[in-house]
Each structure stands twice: as C-alpha cells, then as structure tokens.
Design a protein around this motif. Structure first.
Motif, short mmCIF file in Angstrom:
data_model
loop_
_atom_site.label_atom_id
_atom_site.label_comp_id
_atom_site.label_asym_id
_atom_site.label_seq_id
_atom_site.Cartn_x
_atom_site.Cartn_y
_atom_site.Cartn_z
N THR A 164 0.86 -1.18 0.00
CA THR A 164 0.00 0.00 0.00
C THR A 164 0.90 1.23 0.00
OG1 THR A 164 -1.67 1.30 1.22
CG2 THR A 164 -0.30 -0.16 2.54
N PRO A 165 0.91 1.95 -1.10
CA PRO A 165 0.17 1.73 -2.35
C PRO A 165 0.68 0.48 -3.08
CG PRO A 165 1.04 3.97 -2.22
CD PRO A 165 1.72 3.19 -1.15
N LYS A 186 -11.10 2.41 2.49
CA LYS A 186 -10.36 2.50 3.75
C LYS A 186 -9.33 1.38 3.81
CE LYS A 186 -10.83 2.81 8.78
NZ LYS A 186 -11.76 2.86 9.93
N ILE A 187 -8.06 1.77 3.86
CA ILE A 187 -6.96 0.81 3.94
C ILE A 187 -6.41 0.83 5.37
CG2 ILE A 187 -4.61 0.30 3.17
CD1 ILE A 187 -5.44 1.44 0.42
N THR A 188 -6.34 -0.35 5.97
CA THR A 188 -5.81 -0.49 7.32
C THR A 188 -4.73 -1.56 7.29
OG1 THR A 188 -8.01 0.00 8.24
CG2 THR A 188 -6.39 -0.97 9.73
N PHE A 189 -3.54 -1.20 7.76
CA PHE A 189 -2.45 -2.18 7.68
C PHE A 189 -1.86 -2.48 9.05
CE2 PHE A 189 -0.46 1.98 6.96
CZ PHE A 189 0.55 1.97 7.91
N THR A 278 -4.10 -6.76 7.86
CA THR A 278 -4.09 -5.75 6.80
C THR A 278 -5.25 -5.98 5.85
OG1 THR A 278 -1.69 -5.51 6.91
CG2 THR A 278 -2.76 -4.85 4.86
N ASN A 279 -6.01 -4.92 5.56
CA ASN A 279 -7.16 -5.08 4.69
C ASN A 279 -7.51 -3.77 3.99
OD1 ASN A 279 -9.70 -3.71 6.12
ND2 ASN A 279 -8.39 -4.62 7.70
N THR A 297 -8.71 -9.00 2.67
CA THR A 297 -7.80 -9.09 3.81
C THR A 297 -6.60 -9.96 3.46
OG1 THR A 297 -9.67 -8.90 5.34
CG2 THR A 297 -7.60 -9.74 6.25
N LEU A 298 -5.41 -9.46 3.76
CA LEU A 298 -4.20 -10.22 3.53
C LEU A 298 -3.98 -11.22 4.66
CD1 LEU A 298 -1.72 -7.42 2.34
CD2 LEU A 298 -3.42 -8.70 1.03
#
Length: 342
Positions: A164-165, A186-189, A278-279, A297-298
């Motif tokens: 991400t990116p 919404k990116i959450t890592f 992370t998702n 989701t990773l």
C-alpha cells in the motif's frame, strides 16, 4: 482424436530470463533478492547501495550479498563483482546497460529523492522498466511531472507498486467494479518486524507520517532518538490519515475522488506478528441503489516484504510487456494488472 495436451507456448518456446537489478540493499532490497532467487523468468544480476554496487550477468547470490553487506556495509566489497563507488547508481548504469528492469527499493527520504534517481536514469540514455514502492502522494506527484520525459526516454515507470500503495490499491480498483459510485476506500495495515534495525529507512518513513513529525524531522533523527521514541510507544507506531499515494492513484484511475480514500495502521517494531490484519474495505452504491462493502484481507502470515516485493516484481513483468509493445511512460498499480513471475 489425439488426447495429447497442447504444450504451453511459454514452455515450447523458452525465452531468456529477464535481467533484473535492485537499487537499495536494506531490509527491502535484501528481501527482494530472496524473492527473486527461485524464479525462472527473472535473474537478479545487479544491485547498488550508498557506497558501491555489485554486478554479475550470470546472477548474484543472495546469501553472499547479504552477508557481505551486513559484515562490511556495502556490496562494493563483494568478490568478484563488487565495486566501491562514489556515485553507485550512475556507475552501475554505465557498467550494465543490458539490465531489463530495476526495483527501486529505496527510501524516499528526502521526499524528492526518488524523482532525482529517476532523472539519473533518463539522463543516462538507459531504456527499460523501473518499479517503485513509494508511499507519499506528493512523491507520486513528482513522478507524474516526469511522465513525458519518461516516455521520450523509452522508459516504462511503474509507480506505487508495493503493498500500500500497490496490492491493496489494485484490489480496491477491482472491487470497485461492483458499484455505480464509491463512497469510501479504507486501507488499514498491520506490520510486524522483529527489530526496527532491519528496516531503518522504512521505519523512518513511517515516523515521518506521525503527528508532530515530518520528513525533515524523521531524516534528522539519530538511531538513538528513534529508539527512544520506540521505547516511549512500546515499539509501536500508530498512523492515521496518512499522506498515502493510494488516494491519487485511485483518483487517476477514475475510481473516486482522493478525499474518499483513507490509509492508516500500526507498525510493531518488536514483534514479527502483525498487530492487526491488513485489509482494504471498499464501500459503495450498486446500480440497484443498495449500499454495500467489499473487504479484501491479507493473510497474517504474509510479511511486509512478501506483500511489497511480490507485487513489485509482478508489476515489473507487466511493465516489460508494455515496453516490448512500445508503450512507454508512467503507470500506477491501479491502472495495470501485475503478471505473476514464475
């Protein structure tokens, strides 16, 4: 009728593996060398750090390179193939013009650094493919300003192609197809590493995103000051509303305005286990007028290095396919599908 299965064209007509270089040999660069080691379609032949470079057209050995870097501080000490150099990137380009593509595993500190490296490639006359895993929106904007120069130079530049990116941005672009309008991305890592020392540059970039810090502040911090900060936070860096290039990449791809994209997360510098999964969550309205969300989701077992380096080389392979078709210039992870490197 014969029952024999057709032989895949790629196996029936084998081609020479792509010659790949890695610029930067910190934690990410070292991981990149290990990712490439088992590949058949790519061979790692070149790498550079601040003090020197290594080049072997038959391929470099990751274990040997990592050991010499850790023991002596530069790939320039590698024998054979290592050269100590004041301007390692320029000298490597002059020595190895036949390298097909490079992964720029470089810290973007200062914020203009990546663009300055790209200008070196343009000025050298080298033609090939470059891929980065930069983070900041403002850094990508500098790359966009070089779009025409890259095209004229015969270079394909793939930007924002890490996790991400990168991986998550691409997932958002695909998931967006279910909707008539995107309301939010919404990116959450969550990142876990056993010791911040293995990813010094990456951690400094993360600190630059913290409230009360910026790029100049993070650059000026000594290792002792970084460690003192991490002591105060129990080794964790919590980040919210980051300046992350996912926003401009999705805007350029026509997915949604950049102000609908948010990025944040937690980095644990003392534990390899991710502090959270992370998702990316994409929320939108379908053509029937229903609101819904997709979430990608990773796996928690995949490391930061795996989720950055894998996509980077997938995009590098895609970039080489574009280059061979005569399509030059700048592309992002939200515009082109990566190709799996075997």
């Amino acid at each position: 009728m014969s029952s024999q299965q057709p032989t895949p064209a790629s196996d029936a007509n084998p081609i020479q593996p792509l010659k790949i270089g890695v610029l930067g040999f910190g934690g990410l660069g070292q991981a990149a060398s290990r990712v490439l080691a088992p590949k058949r379609e790519m061979i790692w032949v070149a790498a550079a750090d601040k003090q020197g470079y290594a080049y072997n057209p038959e391929g470099l050995n990751p274990d040997e390179c990592i050991q010499i870097y850790r023991d002596r501080g530069s790939l320039g000490h590698l024998e054979p193939g290592g050269v100590l150099a004041h301007d390692s990137i320029a000298e490597l380009l002059a020595r190895a013009p036949q390298v097909d593509g490079y992964f720029l595993a470089l810290p973007n500190l200062p914020n203009t650094f990546m663009a300055s490296v790209v200008r070196q490639f343009i000025a050298s006359g080298w033609r090939g493919v470059l891929v980065d895993a930069l983070k900041r929106t403002s850094a990508l904007e500098q790359m966009l300003a070089l779009r025409d120069e890259l095209a004229e130079a015969g270079i394909v530049y793939m930007s924002g192609c890490g996790a991400t990116p990168g991986l998550l941005t691409a997932a958002a672009a695909i998931a967006a197809q279910s909707y008539a309008e995107i309301h939010e991305v919404k990116i959450t890592f969550g990142v876990g590493i056993a010791n911040w020392d293995a990813y010094r540059a990456t951690i400094r970039e993360d600190i630059a995103h913290m409230s009360g810090y910026d790029v100049d502040t993070a650059m000026a911090m000594s290792d002792a000051e970084v460690e003192a900060l991490l002591d105060r936070t129990d080794g964790k860096i919590t980040l919210e509303n980051m300046e992350h290039a996912d926003d401009i990449m999705l805007e350029l791809a026509g997915i949604c305005p950049r102000d609908r994209v948010t990025v944040g997360g937690v980095v644990d510098t003392r534990n390899p286990k991710k502090p959270l999964s992370t998702n990316v969550r994409i929320t939108g309205r379908t053509f029937e007028g229903k609101q819904s969300s997709h979430t990608f989701t990773l796996g928690d077992e995949t490391s930061m290095a795996a989720n950055v380096c894998g996509p980077a080389f997938g995009y590098l392979k895609a970039g080489i396919a574009l280059h061979r078709r005569g399509l030059y210039g700048l592309y992002t992870a939200a515009e082109v599908m990566p190709q799996f490197v075997r």
